[in-house]
Design a protein around this motif. Structure first.
Motif, PDB file in Angstrom:
ATOM      1  N   SER A   1       0.721  -1.166  -0.229  1.00 15.81           N
ATOM      2  CA  SER A   1       0.106   0.103  -0.129  1.00 15.81           C
ATOM      3  C   SER A   1       0.934   1.269   0.049  1.00 15.81           C
ATOM      4  N   LEU A   2       1.933   1.306   0.874  1.00 20.59           N
ATOM      5  CA  LEU A   2       2.998   2.474   0.577  1.00 20.59           C
ATOM      6  C   LEU A   2       3.515   2.631  -0.646  1.00 20.59           C
ATOM      7  N   GLU A   3       3.955   1.668  -1.152  1.00 22.73           N
ATOM      8  CA  GLU A   3       4.393   1.567  -2.633  1.00 22.73           C
ATOM      9  C   GLU A   3       3.548   2.260  -3.687  1.00 22.73           C
TER      10      GLU A   3
ATOM     11  N   GLN B   1       3.716  11.776  -0.406  1.00 22.09           N
ATOM     12  CA  GLN B   1       2.660  11.156   0.444  1.00 22.09           C
ATOM     13  C   GLN B   1       3.195   9.873   1.376  1.00 22.09           C
ATOM     14  N   ARG B   2       3.968   9.122   0.639  1.00 21.85           N
ATOM     15  CA  ARG B   2       4.634   7.956   1.305  1.00 21.85           C
ATOM     16  C   ARG B   2       5.297   8.343   2.696  1.00 21.85           C
TER      17      ARG B   2
ATOM     18  N   VAL C   1       5.532   8.230   8.642  1.00 24.29           N
ATOM     19  CA  VAL C   1       5.743   8.941   9.951  1.00 24.29           C
ATOM     20  C   VAL C   1       4.229   8.738  10.591  1.00 24.29           C
ATOM     21  N   ARG C   2       3.088   8.783  10.012  1.00 23.56           N
ATOM     22  CA  ARG C   2       1.964   8.575  10.740  1.00 23.56           C
ATOM     23  C   ARG C   2       1.685   7.256  11.229  1.00 23.56           C
TER      24      ARG C   2
ATOM     25  N   TRP D   1      12.284  17.902   8.312  1.00 27.65           N
ATOM     26  CA  TRP D   1      12.668  16.607   8.133  1.00 27.65           C
ATOM     27  C   TRP D   1      12.301  16.114   6.649  1.00 27.65           C
ATOM     28  N   LEU D   2      11.404  16.506   5.956  1.00 30.99           N
ATOM     29  CA  LEU D   2      10.935  16.134   4.913  1.00 30.99           C
ATOM     30  C   LEU D   2      11.880  16.984   3.888  1.00 30.99           C
TER      31      LEU D   2
END
Length: 749
Positions: free
Chosen positions: A534-536, A542-543, A548-549, A588-589
């Motif tokens: 799902s992350l990919e 967004q990833r 982090v979330r 951080w981003l």
């Protein structure tokens, strides 16, 4: 007044071995230190205890529903040192006890030190049928002091009578030299210590603890040392001592002498037809001797250009009046800007500690050691006003236990200043409201811990009985800490957790949460790949936020891995809205848009939904960026789940700690070596225990991330937030240069 907690012994009754001489059935060689007033006994024992071990299965061949690994309890044997102190009046009774319980057939020699080793040599050899092998007292004293300063956390403390916290404890540090040691026994000996093997006795005095005891007995007819101290704690010395204002009518300003300064000890005692109370005379005597010792210490420190002075010996005994008078004396003569004064908790055992290591032919610096709170009596109150149920009586026994640790512990090399590093965010010793709140929390949680302990060992019918013994011991420790928060050093959430862990281990419960963890891990591992997929499917930006979330939210929920995975990564209903309580996510981003870090060190929990579905997706992203990751976990099969990304760039290592909190000054030496060897340039600390209760203010010499959700409303309020507030601290040390991001500031604390 204070001293180590005690158990009274009547010479006509048998000593309670389960309370004082613990683990006698596994006791080995022993040693004895006999001073002018007190005897100290040491023995070595082997302790058998249960440890949780993880065994992975070849899960590729398993069918749905089969466990991927199992946690089993195995027996291990470790080493423990026991130290017991008592008055010389009980020497014969104790020797009889040693003869009956401690001397095994292999023992031919007893190591002995102290002046009494000569005085009682014939008695010892007659009673025990052993040859007394004497060790040099000064060498044992200094070597023992060096060992304790390096190994026992919060052994040394500053005493400040009128401060919010009277006792301010110091952390262990490898750089302990040079220093001046003032050892106050029957007399006073002063030692200059320059290195492990370079030290000398530079002075002393015949006016010491024996003087206070002897003159005090003549003045008050009180024969017990502790009773004299109790009298002194109730007395008013100004009824006996002549003050400056008694002579001059006020202060003597031109000489810098205040009116309340003692001009003449016992100066009023020659007043005709006036009676003086025992309490007032004892207080005056204590002031006189303490002031004299303080001035001597100041003079010798100046003479040898030493700024660090340690006070030890049975005369101190953690007694507030004694420590305050010595501190005041030194500050008066140095104007409070020359000498740093420390008192020592376990100083009565120093001679014996090194003597015993010599007996065992061990290098005391070969291993790391830690105090076992479950078996040590601690620095305890004997004031009738503070804790009448635990007042010391005549003929007392003080105990100290030290466990040899599996790993040698050292500082994290990336600490900016190890000497000023304080792990804990809140010192409960200084904050009465915080102390009462957290003691209440741990008491309230006790029933649940007992139930989980029993449930973790369902096949052992005696588990319930052992769990009740744990309850009783830990409850007693909590009651003790409520009355005497400084009993084992600075009182913090971390120390409360450590004490609970020691008590659980005492009754063979290495991990009460093992069954819960195994269930969580089994379920979470099955959803790991689904989470990764799902992350990919997300865009890069967004990833990053989803990672982090997921990491922040993973340890908040406990309704099952499937529900957690769906909520964290799929459900639009769940959100962690920004801005956060501490929010450096944008910085951080921006940093992630630059070059990858060379190597990241990640401090995380050892198992659970949060690590599998939160931490390891985050780790996987770092690996994909080209960053090496050094982390630790009890689950060796986790690395197999990440094998798609060059497995040699992920290393799982032990931190040296089993606590949910983290002390960066006591980490596995192997881990410290990895940090140096791999040139770690990013440290990530995750979880409330590691990043909030501890290390919230820790300053590192490289970039760092500290992330947690605050799951305690009181703590959230204390930090200016609310329940489930998020802390996301990205910190860059001053002067630190990154390739493309020189402008990122350290997040303010």
């Amino acid at each position: 007044m204070t001293e180590r907690s005690s158990h009274s012994m009547d010479k006509s009754i048998t000593l309670p071995p389960d309370e004082i001489f613990r683990n006698l059935e596994n006791a080995k060689r022993f040693a004895i230190d006999i001073g002018g007033s007190l005897t100290k006994l040491a023995y070595y024992s082997t302790v058998q205890h249960k440890v949780a071990k993880v065994r992975s299965f070849d899960h590729t061949a398993k069918t749905e529903g089969d466990p991927l690994y199992e946690i089993s309890m195995q027996e291990e044997v470790s080493a423990r040192l026991h130290f017991i102190k008592f008055e010389n009046a009980y020497i014969e009774t104790c020797l009889d006890f040693i003869k009956d319980h401690l001397v095994n057939t292999d023992t031919k020699v007893i190591k002995a030190t102290g002046g009494g080793a000569h005085k009682f040599k014939d008695l010892i050899e007659k009673k025990l049928k052993l040859r007394v092998d004497k060790e040099d007292e000064m060498t044992c004293l200094i070597k023992g002091c060096n060992f304790v300063l390096r190994n026992i956390t919060h052994e040394a403390f500053v005493y400040a009578k009128h401060a919010d916290s009277e006792f301010r404890f110091q952390n262990t540090h490898p750089d302990i030299f040079p220093y001046l040691l003032i050892n106050i026994g029957s007399g006073v000996s002063i030692f200059k210590v320059e290195s492990e093997d370079t030290f000398e006795r530079v002075g002393g005095s015949s006016i010491g603890g024996g003087t206070f005891w002897g003159l005090g007995a003549l003045l008050t007819k009180t024969k017990r040392f502790d009773e004299l101290l109790q009298l002194a704690s109730k007395g008013q010395h100004t009824n006996v001592d002549m003050l400056v204002k008694d002579i001059y009518g006020g202060s003597y300003g031109s000489l810098g002498l205040t009116g309340d300064l003692i001009a003449s000890s016992f100066g009023k005692s020659a007043t005709p037809d006036k009676e003086f109370s025992k309490e007032d005379m004892a207080k005056s005597l204590l002031h006189m001797i303490s002031n004299d010792i303080g001035q001597l210490a100041c003079l010798y420190a100046r003479l040898h250009n030493l700024t660090r002075v340690y006070f030890g010996g049975f005369f101190i005994r953690g007694h507030p009046v004694t420590m305050h008078t010595i501190t005041y004396s030194i500050n008066f003569f140095t104007k409070a800007n020359f000498v740093r004064i420390f008192f020592l908790m376990g100083s009565s055992f120093f001679c014996l500690i090194h003597c015993y290591f010599f007996l065992l032919y061990l290098d005391p610096n070969q291993y790391s050691w830690g105090e076992n709170y479950a078996g040590s009596s601690g620095l305890m109150s004997t004031s009738p006003d503070l804790n009448p149920m635990q007042r010391a009586r005549s003929g007392t026994f003080d105990m100290l236990e030290m466990d040899r640790l599996e790993r040698q512990l050292v500082n994290l090399p990336l600490l900016q200043d190890p000497s000023s590093y304080i792990p804990d965010t809140v010192d409960l010793s200084e904050d009465a409201l915080a102390r009462e709140y957290w003691l209440y929390c741990f008491e309230e949680a006790l029933d649940g811990v007992v139930k989980r302990a029993v449930a973790s060992q369902p096949d052992l019918p005696e588990a319930a009985e052992r769990a009740e013994k744990f309850r009783h011991k830990y409850q007693h420790k909590l009651q003790t800490l409520r009355h005497q928060p400084f009993a084992y050093g600075s009182l913090t959430v971390r120390s409360l957790l450590d004490t609970r862990e020691h008590c659980l281990n005492e009754f063979n419960f290495p991990d009460p949460y093992s069954k819960i963890k195994q269930g969580e891990n089994d379920m979470a591992l099955k959803y790991f790949q689904k989470v990764v997929k799902s992350l990919e499917e997300l865009s890069w930006e967004q990833r990053q936020f989803a990672l982090v979330r997921g990491l922040l939210a993973g340890n908040v929920f406990d309704w099952g891995a499937k529900a957690v995975s769906e909520v964290l990564y799929y459900s639009p209903l769940f959100s962690i809205e920004r801005p956060w309580l501490v929010d450096a996510y944008d910085q951080w981003l921006e940093r992630l848009k630059g070059p990858p870090h060379k190597c990241a060190l990640f401090f995380v929990d050892n198992s659970g939904i949060d690590i599998i579905l939160g931490v390891f997706p985050f780790v996987r992203e770092l690996l994909c960026r080209g960053t090496e990751v050094r982390s630790y976990t009890v689950l060796p099969l986790i690395s197999e789940k990440l094998s798609a990304v060059k497995e040699d760039r992920l290393t799982l290592v032990q931190s040296g700690s089993s606590s949910p909190c983290l002390d960066l000054s006591r980490l596995d030496k192997v881990l410290a070596g990895v940090v140096r060897e791999r040139h770690v340039d990013l440290v990530i600390i995750e979880g409330m225990g590691r990043a909030i209760h501890t290390n919230y203010y820790a300053m590192l010499s490289c970039e760092s991330l500290k992330m947690a959700v605050i799951k305690n409303s009181w703590l959230a309020d204390r930090l200016g937030g609310k329940l489930f507030s998020v802390v996301f601290k990205y910190e860059v040390p001053p002067g630190h240069k990154t390739t493309t991001l020189d402008h990122v500031p350290v997040t303010p604390s």
